[in-house]
Design a protein around this motif. Structure first.
Motif, PDB file in Angstrom:
ATOM      1  N   GLY A   1      56.540  41.174  51.548  1.00  0.00           N
ATOM      2  CA  GLY A   1      57.181  39.890  51.997  1.00  0.00           C
ATOM      3  C   GLY A   1      58.398  39.887  51.790  1.00  0.00           C
ATOM      4  O   GLY A   1      59.115  39.969  50.716  1.00  0.00           O
ATOM      5  N   LEU A   2      59.217  40.037  53.023  1.00  0.00           N
ATOM      6  CA  LEU A   2      60.648  40.126  53.025  1.00  0.00           C
ATOM      7  C   LEU A   2      61.412  38.924  53.368  1.00  0.00           C
ATOM      8  O   LEU A   2      62.408  38.943  54.104  1.00  0.00           O
ATOM      9  CB  LEU A   2      61.265  41.286  53.700  1.00  0.00           C
TER      10      LEU A   2
ATOM     11  N   ALA B   1      62.878  37.638  48.326  1.00  0.00           N
ATOM     12  CA  ALA B   1      63.040  39.134  48.270  1.00  0.00           C
ATOM     13  C   ALA B   1      64.347  39.626  48.577  1.00  0.00           C
ATOM     14  O   ALA B   1      64.931  40.413  47.996  1.00  0.00           O
ATOM     15  CB  ALA B   1      61.763  39.722  49.131  1.00  0.00           C
TER      16      ALA B   1
ATOM     17  N   LYS C   1      63.044  44.079  60.589  1.00  0.00           N
ATOM     18  CA  LYS C   1      64.025  44.108  59.229  1.00  0.00           C
ATOM     19  C   LYS C   1      64.039  45.546  58.881  1.00  0.00           C
ATOM     20  O   LYS C   1      64.832  45.845  57.983  1.00  0.00           O
ATOM     21  CB  LYS C   1      62.974  43.243  58.343  1.00  0.00           C
TER      22      LYS C   1
ATOM     23  N   VAL D   1      55.584  38.581  47.330  1.00  0.00           N
ATOM     24  CA  VAL D   1      56.555  37.505  47.460  1.00  0.00           C
ATOM     25  C   VAL D   1      56.387  36.908  48.787  1.00  0.00           C
ATOM     26  O   VAL D   1      57.027  36.522  49.598  1.00  0.00           O
ATOM     27  CB  VAL D   1      57.730  38.339  47.495  1.00  0.00           C
ATOM     28  N   LEU D   2      54.916  36.635  48.863  1.00  0.00           N
ATOM     29  CA  LEU D   2      54.656  36.002  50.208  1.00  0.00           C
ATOM     30  C   LEU D   2      54.153  34.273  50.011  1.00  0.00           C
ATOM     31  O   LEU D   2      54.304  34.084  48.898  1.00  0.00           O
ATOM     32  CB  LEU D   2      53.291  36.586  50.659  1.00  0.00           C
TER      33      LEU D   2
ATOM     34  N   ASN E   1      52.513  30.944  49.071  1.00  0.00           N
ATOM     35  CA  ASN E   1      51.444  31.000  47.839  1.00  0.00           C
ATOM     36  C   ASN E   1      49.766  31.414  48.412  1.00  0.00           C
ATOM     37  O   ASN E   1      49.265  31.801  47.513  1.00  0.00           O
ATOM     38  CB  ASN E   1      51.558  29.322  47.213  1.00  0.00           C
TER      39      ASN E   1
ATOM     40  N   MET F   1      48.720  33.307  50.203  1.00  0.00           N
ATOM     41  CA  MET F   1      48.336  35.040  50.245  1.00  0.00           C
ATOM     42  C   MET F   1      48.583  35.790  49.047  1.00  0.00           C
ATOM     43  O   MET F   1      48.232  36.907  49.087  1.00  0.00           O
ATOM     44  CB  MET F   1      49.359  35.324  51.366  1.00  0.00           C
ATOM     45  N   HIS F   2      48.935  35.004  47.746  1.00  0.00           N
ATOM     46  CA  HIS F   2      49.142  35.576  46.669  1.00  0.00           C
ATOM     47  C   HIS F   2      47.950  36.516  46.144  1.00  0.00           C
ATOM     48  O   HIS F   2      47.677  37.627  45.912  1.00  0.00           O
ATOM     49  CB  HIS F   2      49.614  34.689  45.560  1.00  0.00           C
TER      50      HIS F   2
ATOM     51  N   LYS G   1      55.315  32.858  41.695  1.00  0.00           N
ATOM     52  CA  LYS G   1      54.866  31.732  41.164  1.00  0.00           C
ATOM     53  C   LYS G   1      54.720  30.962  42.367  1.00  0.00           C
ATOM     54  O   LYS G   1      55.360  31.094  43.487  1.00  0.00           O
ATOM     55  CB  LYS G   1      55.466  31.078  40.219  1.00  0.00           C
TER      56      LYS G   1
ATOM     57  N   HIS H   1      61.332  25.561  54.052  1.00  0.00           N
ATOM     58  CA  HIS H   1      60.607  26.318  55.002  1.00  0.00           C
ATOM     59  C   HIS H   1      59.286  25.714  55.447  1.00  0.00           C
ATOM     60  O   HIS H   1      58.658  24.948  54.501  1.00  0.00           O
ATOM     61  CB  HIS H   1      60.463  27.630  54.348  1.00  0.00           C
TER      62      HIS H   1
ATOM     63  N   TRP I   1      56.353  26.628  56.011  1.00  0.00           N
ATOM     64  CA  TRP I   1      55.103  26.791  55.338  1.00  0.00           C
ATOM     65  C   TRP I   1      55.126  25.899  54.007  1.00  0.00           C
ATOM     66  O   TRP I   1      54.085  25.656  53.483  1.00  0.00           O
ATOM     67  CB  TRP I   1      54.903  28.494  54.818  1.00  0.00           C
ATOM     68  N   ARG I   2      56.036  25.664  53.309  1.00  0.00           N
ATOM     69  CA  ARG I   2      56.256  25.066  52.051  1.00  0.00           C
ATOM     70  C   ARG I   2      55.684  23.531  52.155  1.00  0.00           C
ATOM     71  O   ARG I   2      55.362  22.818  51.433  1.00  0.00           O
ATOM     72  CB  ARG I   2      57.546  24.914  51.418  1.00  0.00           C
TER      73      ARG I   2
ATOM     74  N   TYR J   1      49.240  26.645  53.144  1.00  0.00           N
ATOM     75  CA  TYR J   1      49.933  27.682  52.772  1.00  0.00           C
ATOM     76  C   TYR J   1      50.470  27.599  51.444  1.00  0.00           C
ATOM     77  O   TYR J   1      50.660  28.451  50.788  1.00  0.00           O
ATOM     78  CB  TYR J   1      51.158  27.876  53.677  1.00  0.00           C
TER      79      TYR J   1
ATOM     80  N   TYR K   1      58.028  24.699  37.083  1.00  0.00           N
ATOM     81  CA  TYR K   1      59.056  25.251  35.994  1.00  0.00           C
ATOM     82  C   TYR K   1      59.122  23.939  35.058  1.00  0.00           C
ATOM     83  O   TYR K   1      59.160  24.273  33.858  1.00  0.00           O
ATOM     84  CB  TYR K   1      60.291  25.155  36.782  1.00  0.00           C
TER      85      TYR K   1
ATOM     86  N   TYR L   1      69.291  30.241  38.948  1.00  0.00           N
ATOM     87  CA  TYR L   1      69.422  31.462  38.714  1.00  0.00           C
ATOM     88  C   TYR L   1      70.652  31.797  37.802  1.00  0.00           C
ATOM     89  O   TYR L   1      70.542  32.884  37.147  1.00  0.00           O
ATOM     90  CB  TYR L   1      69.562  32.334  39.979  1.00  0.00           C
TER      91      TYR L   1
HETATM   92  P1  NAD Z   1      60.023  32.773  52.422  1.00  0.00           P
HETATM   93  O1  NAD Z   1      59.584  32.022  53.491  1.00  0.00           O
HETATM   94  O2  NAD Z   1      61.630  32.978  52.647  1.00  0.00           O
HETATM   95  O3  NAD Z   1      59.300  34.078  52.785  1.00  0.00           O
HETATM   96  C1  NAD Z   1      58.024  34.263  52.745  1.00  0.00           C
HETATM   97  C2  NAD Z   1      57.785  35.775  53.566  1.00  0.00           C
HETATM   98  O4  NAD Z   1      56.267  36.012  53.748  1.00  0.00           O
HETATM   99  C3  NAD Z   1      58.637  35.925  54.783  1.00  0.00           C
HETATM  100  O5  NAD Z   1      59.032  37.363  54.879  1.00  0.00           O
HETATM  101  C4  NAD Z   1      57.723  36.010  55.830  1.00  0.00           C
HETATM  102  O6  NAD Z   1      57.851  36.839  57.174  1.00  0.00           O
HETATM  103  C5  NAD Z   1      56.326  36.481  55.106  1.00  0.00           C
HETATM  104  N1  NAD Z   1      55.076  36.005  55.540  1.00  0.00           N
HETATM  105  C6  NAD Z   1      54.011  36.850  55.845  1.00  0.00           C
HETATM  106  N2  NAD Z   1      52.969  36.211  56.517  1.00  0.00           N
HETATM  107  C7  NAD Z   1      53.190  34.963  56.391  1.00  0.00           C
HETATM  108  C8  NAD Z   1      52.664  33.803  57.144  1.00  0.00           C
HETATM  109  N3  NAD Z   1      51.527  34.081  57.484  1.00  0.00           N
HETATM  110  N4  NAD Z   1      53.481  32.633  57.169  1.00  0.00           N
HETATM  111  C9  NAD Z   1      54.595  32.535  56.575  1.00  0.00           C
HETATM  112  N5  NAD Z   1      55.394  33.615  56.042  1.00  0.00           N
HETATM  113  C10 NAD Z   1      54.603  35.060  55.943  1.00  0.00           C
HETATM  114  O7  NAD Z   1      59.803  32.258  51.146  1.00  0.00           O
HETATM  115  P2  NAD Z   1      60.303  32.791  49.697  1.00  0.00           P
HETATM  116  O8  NAD Z   1      61.380  31.672  49.568  1.00  0.00           O
HETATM  117  O9  NAD Z   1      60.721  34.104  50.000  1.00  0.00           O
HETATM  118  O10 NAD Z   1      58.928  32.409  48.813  1.00  0.00           O
HETATM  119  C11 NAD Z   1      58.326  33.487  48.914  1.00  0.00           C
HETATM  120  C12 NAD Z   1      57.183  33.353  47.324  1.00  0.00           C
HETATM  121  O11 NAD Z   1      58.263  33.504  46.395  1.00  0.00           O
HETATM  122  C13 NAD Z   1      56.628  31.988  47.164  1.00  0.00           C
HETATM  123  O12 NAD Z   1      55.639  31.850  46.729  1.00  0.00           O
HETATM  124  C14 NAD Z   1      57.769  31.222  46.330  1.00  0.00           C
HETATM  125  O13 NAD Z   1      56.912  30.185  45.384  1.00  0.00           O
HETATM  126  C15 NAD Z   1      58.119  32.467  45.572  1.00  0.00           C
HETATM  127  N6  NAD Z   1      59.493  31.939  45.066  1.00  0.00           N
HETATM  128  C16 NAD Z   1      59.802  32.277  43.699  1.00  0.00           C
HETATM  129  C17 NAD Z   1      61.244  31.882  43.426  1.00  0.00           C
HETATM  130  C18 NAD Z   1      61.531  32.135  42.066  1.00  0.00           C
HETATM  131  O14 NAD Z   1      62.519  31.887  41.467  1.00  0.00           O
HETATM  132  N7  NAD Z   1      60.474  32.832  41.136  1.00  0.00           N
HETATM  133  C19 NAD Z   1      62.277  31.417  44.132  1.00  0.00           C
HETATM  134  C20 NAD Z   1      61.876  31.539  45.613  1.00  0.00           C
HETATM  135  C21 NAD Z   1      60.610  31.707  45.981  1.00  0.00           C
END
Ligand code: NAD
Length: 376
Positions: free
Chosen positions: A54-55, A59, A85, A121-122, A124, A126-127, A145, A209, A211-212, A217, A229, A307
């Motif tokens: 998941g980019l 990521a 990408k 990093v997808l 939630n 899909m984790h 998380k 976003h 999905w959030r 999702y 947190y 961060y």
């Molecule tokens: P994002 O929406 O930016 O990225 C999600 C990725 O999943 C995208 O690349 C998207 O293309 C891919 N994807 C694949 N299948 C998908 C679908 N069916 N629907 C939607 N997207 C799909 O989200 P993000 O902010 O990168 O978050 C991803 C995960 O990382 C979440 O679980 C989030 O809670 C976690 N996160 C953690 C932190 C942290 O500080 N630890 C910070 C941000 C996000």
């Protein structure tokens, strides 16, 4: 670094394992050693290869750049559903074609010795699937998380790790952040006496976003994303696990955006000694703090979960720690525990515990009743 914090950290290191730090900090030695960059005596075998699955924003914005700063792991591969990408990532991170996967051929990663760790990093929901498939491919897994959107999914993920005899870690970067570790140290060592009140909040005015905002999702709203947190902060600062919770949903001012999930939420954890933890989270209000009010004064973080740019205050003065890259520390810490065959300090069991708390908060919010939280 100030005199105060040099000496407190020395004490912390010498008190390791004696400060009532339970599961979350069982391996604090590795952690502090890593933060202090005293890695001279660690085994210097090859860096472990990480494949990001998941980019999206996190990521590309945080994890991949952090992997340019790590000592024990590196960005070896990517898994993406968006072919456009690929050229950018290949060029930026020097990733060979043989280490690039789609969601369709993801399982073939099992044949790739370059990849030691899969980092999910997808969204939630899909984790669980991608973690379990990662273990089926014989890899270690780091999962972002919240670990999953149900406790049952967390159970399946933990079982898959055990079956594969591989490590499962959750992407809890704050367990590798000196300011949050200091809150844990001060609280669990009772540096300023018993904590009489603990509170925390995380929220911002954002258009998250899409999905959030979809329950399917995300599993919920800001609680799943941000409130997790705060829940964690209250646990590691007190060194206690809540036994019950009450919760209230905030007023929805944007019914369109928040048709499926809460806009904001407050909750009260009841700890075994009667201490109450006041938590709040929101996709609408700005807040970012963790505050412990103890017998002999207040210690707190304002900007507790960011961060960088964290700020900490204690009755003895301001916290001062060197600037670190949380994600690099986190991934190095996890890679090091894998190399040394030691349990992760952010294991799947911790992720499951937190999902259990979040589910209890939602139940309390829905029912308006006090919900008991059973220890496992
Ligand atoms: P994002 O929406 O930016 O990225 C999600 C990725 O999943 C995208 O690349 C998207 O293309 C891919 N994807 C694949 N299948 C998908 C679908 N069916 N629907 C939607 N997207 C799909 O989200 P993000 O902010 O990168 O978050 C991803 C995960 O990382 C979440 O679980 C989030 O809670 C976690 N996160 C953690 C932190 C942290 O500080 N630890 C910070 C941000 C996000």
């Amino acid at each position: 670094m100030s005199k105060l914090y040099r000496s407190s950290r020395r004490k912390f290191i010498s008190n390791l394992g004696l400060a009532g730090l339970s599961i979350p900090f069982a391996n604090t030695e590795d952690l502090i050693t890593s933060i202090a960059t005293k890695q001279k005596n660690m085994p210097l075998q090859k860096k472990l290869g990480i494949a990001l699955v998941g980019l999206g924003g996190y990521a590309s914005g945080q994890l991949a750049p952090a992997l340019l700063q790590t000592s024990h792991c590196y960005l070896a591969g990517i898994v993406t559903g968006t072919p456009s990408k690929i050229p950018v990532w290949k060029a930026k991170y020097n990733i060979p074609d043989k280490n690039i996967y789609s969601y369709e051929n993801y399982d073939q990663i099992k044949n790739n010795p370059d990849i030691d760790i899969i980092y999910v990093v997808l969204p939630n929901n899909m984790h669980a699937e991608y973690t379990i498939r990662g273990f089926a491919a014989g890899k270690h897994v780091i999962c972002e998380k919240p670990m999953a959107i149900t406790v049952a999914d967390c159970d399946s993920m933990i079982s898959a790790a055990k079956k594969a005899n591989r490590f499962l870690s959750i992407g809890y970067r704050l367990h590798f952040d000196p300011y949050n570790l200091e809150m844990a140290r001060l609280g669990t060592a009772k540096k300023y006496g018993d904590i009489k009140k603990i509170s925390g909040g995380l929220g911002f005015k954002a258009t998250p976003h899409q999905w959030r905002l979809q329950k399917k999702y995300a599993g919920g709203g800001p609680l799943m994303d941000l409130g997790i947190y705060v829940s964690q902060g209250m646990c590691y600062t007190t060194g206690m696990e809540p036994i019950a919770v009450t919760a209230q949903e905030g007023k929805k001012t944007d019914l369109q955006r928040f048709s499926e999930v809460e806009q904001s939420l407050t909750w009260q954890f009841e700890f075994p000694n009667g201490l109450i933890g006041y938590g709040s989270t929101s996709y609408d209000d700005d807040m970012n703090f963790l505050k412990a009010e103890a017998e002999q004064g207040i210690f707190e973080l304002t900007a507790a979960y960011t961060y960088n740019g964290l700020k900490g205050y204690t009755p003895a003065g301001n916290m001062q720690f060197p600037l670190i890259n949380q994600q690099a520390q986190q991934m190095d810490g996890i890679a090091l525990s894998i190399k040394n065959n030691k349990p992760s300090i952010v294991p799947g069991e911790m992720g499951r515990r937190d999902v259990k708390y979040l589910q209890a908060i939602y139940e309390a919010m829905r029912t308006g009743k006090r919900v008991s939280i059973k220890a496992d």
